[in-house]
Design a protein around this motif. Structure first.
Motif, PDB file in Angstrom:
ATOM      1  N   LYS A 325       7.700 -86.043 157.557  1.00 52.92           N
ATOM      2  CA  LYS A 325       7.446 -87.752 156.983  1.00 52.92           C
ATOM      3  C   LYS A 325       8.595 -88.193 156.353  1.00 52.92           C
ATOM      4  O   LYS A 325       8.199 -89.571 155.457  1.00 52.92           O
ATOM      5  CB  LYS A 325       6.189 -87.437 155.804  1.00 52.92           C
ATOM      6  N   GLY A 326       9.403 -87.810 156.251  1.00 52.52           N
ATOM      7  CA  GLY A 326      10.935 -88.245 154.945  1.00 52.52           C
ATOM      8  C   GLY A 326      10.408 -88.199 153.868  1.00 52.52           C
ATOM      9  O   GLY A 326      11.116 -88.902 153.214  1.00 52.52           O
ATOM     10  N   ILE A 327       9.656 -87.690 153.743  1.00 57.27           N
ATOM     11  CA  ILE A 327       9.425 -86.657 151.786  1.00 57.27           C
ATOM     12  C   ILE A 327       9.857 -85.424 151.419  1.00 57.27           C
ATOM     13  O   ILE A 327       9.890 -84.865 151.951  1.00 57.27           O
ATOM     14  CB  ILE A 327       8.370 -86.727 152.019  1.00 57.27           C
ATOM     15  N   ARG A 328      11.425 -85.756 150.354  1.00 57.79           N
ATOM     16  CA  ARG A 328      11.863 -84.421 150.194  1.00 57.79           C
ATOM     17  C   ARG A 328      11.333 -84.240 149.253  1.00 57.79           C
ATOM     18  O   ARG A 328      10.522 -84.729 148.319  1.00 57.79           O
ATOM     19  CB  ARG A 328      13.600 -85.383 149.481  1.00 57.79           C
ATOM     20  N   VAL A 329      11.221 -82.539 148.934  1.00 58.67           N
ATOM     21  CA  VAL A 329      10.846 -81.880 147.661  1.00 58.67           C
ATOM     22  C   VAL A 329      12.738 -81.592 146.490  1.00 58.67           C
ATOM     23  O   VAL A 329      13.093 -80.492 147.109  1.00 58.67           O
ATOM     24  CB  VAL A 329      10.228 -80.305 147.628  1.00 58.67           C
ATOM     25  N   TYR A 330      12.934 -81.761 146.078  1.00 60.26           N
ATOM     26  CA  TYR A 330      13.928 -82.302 144.677  1.00 60.26           C
ATOM     27  C   TYR A 330      13.474 -81.088 143.938  1.00 60.26           C
ATOM     28  O   TYR A 330      13.020 -80.895 143.085  1.00 60.26           O
ATOM     29  CB  TYR A 330      14.069 -83.176 144.951  1.00 60.26           C
ATOM     30  N   GLU A 331      14.243 -79.893 143.613  1.00 63.46           N
ATOM     31  CA  GLU A 331      13.696 -78.927 142.439  1.00 63.46           C
ATOM     32  C   GLU A 331      15.012 -79.707 141.443  1.00 63.46           C
ATOM     33  O   GLU A 331      16.226 -80.045 141.725  1.00 63.46           O
ATOM     34  CB  GLU A 331      14.781 -77.723 143.159  1.00 63.46           C
ATOM     35  N   PRO A 332      14.223 -79.406 140.266  1.00 68.33           N
ATOM     36  CA  PRO A 332      15.149 -79.788 139.359  1.00 68.33           C
ATOM     37  C   PRO A 332      16.136 -78.980 138.792  1.00 68.33           C
ATOM     38  O   PRO A 332      16.503 -77.228 139.094  1.00 68.33           O
ATOM     39  CB  PRO A 332      14.298 -79.644 137.399  1.00 68.33           C
ATOM     40  N   GLU A 333      17.522 -79.596 138.154  1.00 77.13           N
ATOM     41  CA  GLU A 333      18.340 -78.380 137.971  1.00 77.13           C
ATOM     42  C   GLU A 333      18.159 -77.960 136.646  1.00 77.13           C
ATOM     43  O   GLU A 333      17.684 -78.363 135.531  1.00 77.13           O
ATOM     44  CB  GLU A 333      20.070 -79.295 137.684  1.00 77.13           C
ATOM     45  N   MET A 334      18.062 -76.086 136.801  1.00 82.87           N
ATOM     46  CA  MET A 334      17.440 -75.522 135.570  1.00 82.87           C
ATOM     47  C   MET A 334      19.078 -74.691 134.929  1.00 82.87           C
ATOM     48  O   MET A 334      19.771 -74.746 135.253  1.00 82.87           O
ATOM     49  CB  MET A 334      16.825 -74.231 135.988  1.00 82.87           C
ATOM     50  N   VAL A 335      18.569 -74.442 133.445  1.00 82.93           N
ATOM     51  CA  VAL A 335      19.559 -73.997 132.326  1.00 82.93           C
ATOM     52  C   VAL A 335      18.715 -72.590 131.902  1.00 82.93           C
ATOM     53  O   VAL A 335      17.473 -72.556 131.634  1.00 82.93           O
ATOM     54  CB  VAL A 335      19.712 -74.502 130.974  1.00 82.93           C
ATOM     55  N   ALA A 410       3.503 -80.796 138.682  1.00 85.09           N
ATOM     56  CA  ALA A 410       3.897 -78.485 138.734  1.00 85.09           C
ATOM     57  C   ALA A 410       3.018 -78.656 139.699  1.00 85.09           C
ATOM     58  O   ALA A 410       4.365 -77.501 140.361  1.00 85.09           O
ATOM     59  CB  ALA A 410       3.811 -78.634 137.072  1.00 85.09           C
ATOM     60  N   LYS A 411       1.741 -78.142 140.387  1.00 82.32           N
ATOM     61  CA  LYS A 411       1.670 -76.859 141.350  1.00 82.32           C
ATOM     62  C   LYS A 411       1.702 -78.062 142.547  1.00 82.32           C
ATOM     63  O   LYS A 411       2.645 -77.281 143.468  1.00 82.32           O
ATOM     64  CB  LYS A 411      -0.012 -77.724 140.546  1.00 82.32           C
ATOM     65  N   TRP A 412       2.678 -79.687 142.592  1.00 82.27           N
ATOM     66  CA  TRP A 412       2.592 -79.947 144.075  1.00 82.27           C
ATOM     67  C   TRP A 412       4.013 -79.057 143.825  1.00 82.27           C
ATOM     68  O   TRP A 412       4.438 -77.978 145.701  1.00 82.27           O
ATOM     69  CB  TRP A 412       2.754 -81.229 143.792  1.00 82.27           C
ATOM     70  N   LEU A 413       4.885 -79.696 143.208  1.00 84.24           N
ATOM     71  CA  LEU A 413       6.207 -78.367 143.662  1.00 84.24           C
ATOM     72  C   LEU A 413       6.029 -76.564 143.473  1.00 84.24           C
ATOM     73  O   LEU A 413       6.740 -76.543 144.309  1.00 84.24           O
ATOM     74  CB  LEU A 413       7.382 -78.731 142.139  1.00 84.24           C
ATOM     75  N   ARG A 414       5.147 -76.329 143.025  1.00 85.39           N
ATOM     76  CA  ARG A 414       4.981 -74.847 143.549  1.00 85.39           C
ATOM     77  C   ARG A 414       4.785 -74.808 144.995  1.00 85.39           C
ATOM     78  O   ARG A 414       5.206 -73.460 145.341  1.00 85.39           O
ATOM     79  CB  ARG A 414       4.129 -74.297 142.039  1.00 85.39           C
ATOM     80  N   LYS A 415       3.648 -75.217 144.819  1.00 84.08           N
ATOM     81  CA  LYS A 415       3.633 -75.179 146.760  1.00 84.08           C
ATOM     82  C   LYS A 415       4.868 -75.658 147.531  1.00 84.08           C
ATOM     83  O   LYS A 415       4.383 -74.851 147.941  1.00 84.08           O
ATOM     84  CB  LYS A 415       2.181 -76.494 147.287  1.00 84.08           C
ATOM     85  N   TYR A 416       5.316 -76.395 147.553  1.00 88.81           N
ATOM     86  CA  TYR A 416       6.061 -76.131 148.130  1.00 88.81           C
ATOM     87  C   TYR A 416       8.276 -75.222 148.052  1.00 88.81           C
ATOM     88  O   TYR A 416       8.003 -75.364 148.844  1.00 88.81           O
ATOM     89  CB  TYR A 416       6.743 -78.325 148.663  1.00 88.81           C
ATOM     90  N   THR A 417       8.036 -74.826 147.370  1.00 88.27           N
ATOM     91  CA  THR A 417       9.095 -74.108 146.722  1.00 88.27           C
ATOM     92  C   THR A 417       8.869 -72.734 146.766  1.00 88.27           C
ATOM     93  O   THR A 417       9.362 -71.700 146.518  1.00 88.27           O
ATOM     94  CB  THR A 417       9.538 -74.882 145.584  1.00 88.27           C
TER      95      THR A 417
END
Length: 553
Positions: A325-335, A410-417
């Protein structure tokens, strides 16, 4: 002196009384076999065959046998009297009965072919009381007597039905061996005592004790040995029995030897071996339990792996569908933030008392969540939100974020990562914001230094800015102060009298507001201290509210 002579005499008598192999081979043997088959209620056709087989067994083993079949009560009384008179002292006596027998008021009665009994109350007059036969024969002082009762498994007689099953408990004299086809007050519909008795004692060197194992109910005298086929020697019989028990190698065989030969020189060895077998059984039991536990853990691990693999495949499929669908999941850069303890709080009523908190190691977003990242989430849920002018750059922090919206992202990011992204707790936020600094501000006491670290009211120009343009704190986190305020997981309550020392979130359903921290592009310097707290209802949002994520591993 007299006492010594008496003891010595008794010792001699006891030695003389000891049974020898010659005595076993030559001692007289007498048997009375009573078989009843022709009952009016139900003829017992198999009894005749069993009786004849038992008679043959007795004759083969030197028993002078009186065989009585289908005798009347009066005939049997006469036969028993004649048989009793024929018994010699110190002989071996065997009484065999195959027919119907019942109990009444704790006494046992034999029932005969010519007898018609309609009630158990007629048994004392029409039956033959077993204990009287035992008493008469016992008066002959036989060395050992055997009583074999193969009563026919509780068969009913005419309309008569006994109130108790089987035979009552028999009290036999000391030198008697008792064989029943069922334990007292029970019936046995499976075993054939006559056949099993013959099978058990037709082998050489089989004592009464050795042959009892496969018989349903047996009581034996303690000290009177008897063999249907006498052994060549009694002196080494216990040794052979011990060797056989060792060869068998079972607990039952060794225990049987110990019970049969209590005075054997091999008793200690047998008990020692038995103890080792018990220990071996216990080890095997523990090993089996350990294996069962290990197998269960392995199976759980396998199921968990399958479940994780299924979830991962589901995640990848969902991610693939997003990409189409042209949707990207970007994970944040972590420290990575080290674990440690610090003093949380400040000098106002809202953030007192100052208290020690310990935080575990965790990973924190280097920057606040940006428009670029958040817009992909909005696209995936088919939602379009157009930020105001000057807030639309992809590298600016996402704005107009409520507490609910931050948690849903956050929940959406958990689902796809497949990773556990979440909002930080308030204690975690202050810990990684301070980055080891103990003062009110992370830049020190000089207020003019604030603009080097934060986009705030005096420096922002009235809007947010791209991430990473100001200095980071000591742990490499940018825009901790200013730009947008950052939602925390906690419910809001004034003061810190309610919090825990482990850094977990404070949650209270009765509390209407949530906490956000760090100030924003509208904040005065006084609102950019490490301890300053903002709060509002969880569905509140405006151009000053955003968020930063942590990654729990």
């Amino acid at each position: 002196m007299l006492r010594i002579i008496l003891i010595f005499s008794l010792l001699i008598l006891s030695l003389n009384a000891k049974v020898t192999v010659n005595q076993l081979k030559s001692e007289p043997r007498f048997a009375l076999a009573i078989v009843n088959t022709h009952y009016n209620s139900k003829p017992l056709t198999n009894n005749a065959n069993s009786g004849l087989a038992f008679k043959k067994f007795l004759l083969q083993h030197r028993f002078k046998t009186t065989y009585i079949q289908d005798a009347t009560r009066s005939e049997l009384v006469k036969k028993i009297r004649d048989f009793t008179n024929s018994i010699k002292k110190n002989s071996v006596v065997l009484i065999y009965y195959n027919g119907l027998a019942y109990q009444f008021r704790d006494k046992n009665y034999l029932v005969f072919s010519d007898t018609v009994i309609k009630s158990e109350y007629e048994l004392p007059n029409k039956g033959l009381e077993l204990s009287k036969i035992i008493t008469k024969i016992n008066q002959k002082n036989a060395r050992i007597s055997l009583l074999v009762l193969d009563n026919q498994k509780g068969t009913r007689y005419n309309s008569f039905k006994p109130s108790k099953s089987g035979l009552s408990k028999l009290k036999v004299p000391q030198k008697w061996a008792l064989y029943l086809n069922a334990r007292p007050n029970h019936i046995n519909t499976k075993n054939d005592l006559s056949r099993d008795f013959i099978t058990s004692y037709s082998k050489e060197n089989i004592s009464l004790q050795h042959g009892k194992n496969k018989l349903p109910y047996v009581l034996l005298p303690k000290s009177e040995p008897f063999y249907f086929i006498p052994p060549l020697s009694l002196s080494n019989l216990d040794e052979k029995a011990y060797q056989n028990a060792l060869k068998t190698g079972s607990v039952v065989a060794l225990q049987n030897f110990i019970n049969t030969y209590p005075k054997s020189l091999y008793q200690a060895r047998a008990k020692q071996k038995l103890q080792k077998l018990y220990q071996q059984q216990e080890r095997l039991k523990q090993q089996a339990l350990a294996k069962k536990k290990a197998d269960a853990l392995q199976e759980k691990k396998r199921r968990d792996q399958e479940r994780v693999a299924a979830l991962e495949q589901k995640r990848l499929d969902a991610l693939s569908a997003l990409k189409k669908k042209g949707i990207r999941v970007y994970e944040p850069e972590m420290v990575t933030i080290p674990s440690g303890s610090y003093l949380m709080g400040g000098d106002t009523a809202d953030n007192r008392p100052i208290h020690k908190v310990t935080i575990s190691k965790l990973k924190v977003g280097k920057y606040e969540v940006t428009n670029k990242e958040y817009n992909q989430y909005l696209k995936s849920i088919n939602k379009v939100i157009t930020p105001p002018q000057h807030f639309t750059d992809k590298d600016q922090p996402a704005i107009n974020i409520s507490w609910y919206a931050a948690r849903n992202y956050a929940k959406w990011l958990r689902k796809y990562t497949g990773k556990h992204y979440r909002l930080p707790t308030e204690a975690e936020w202050e810990y990684f914001a301070r980055a080891g600094e103990k003062g009110a501000y992370i830049w020190g006491d000089e207020v003019v230094e604030a603009v080097k670290y934060a986009w705030m009211k005096r420096s922002s120009g009235g809007f947010t800015h791209e991430f990473g343009l100001r200095r980071s704190n000591n742990w490499g986190l940018f825009d901790i102060f200013g730009n947008v305020s950052e939602w925390c997981e906690d419910s809001y309550k004034s003061g810190y009298f309610h919090v825990k020392s482990d850094g977990t979130a404070f949650s209270d359903d009765a509390v209407d507001e949530k906490v956000f921290r760090g100030g924003n592009w509208k904040s005065d310097v006084s609102q950019l201290t490490s301890a300053y707290r903002f709060h509002n209802v969880p569905d509140y949002y405006d151009t000053t509210t955003g968020f930063r994520l942590v990654l729990q591993e």
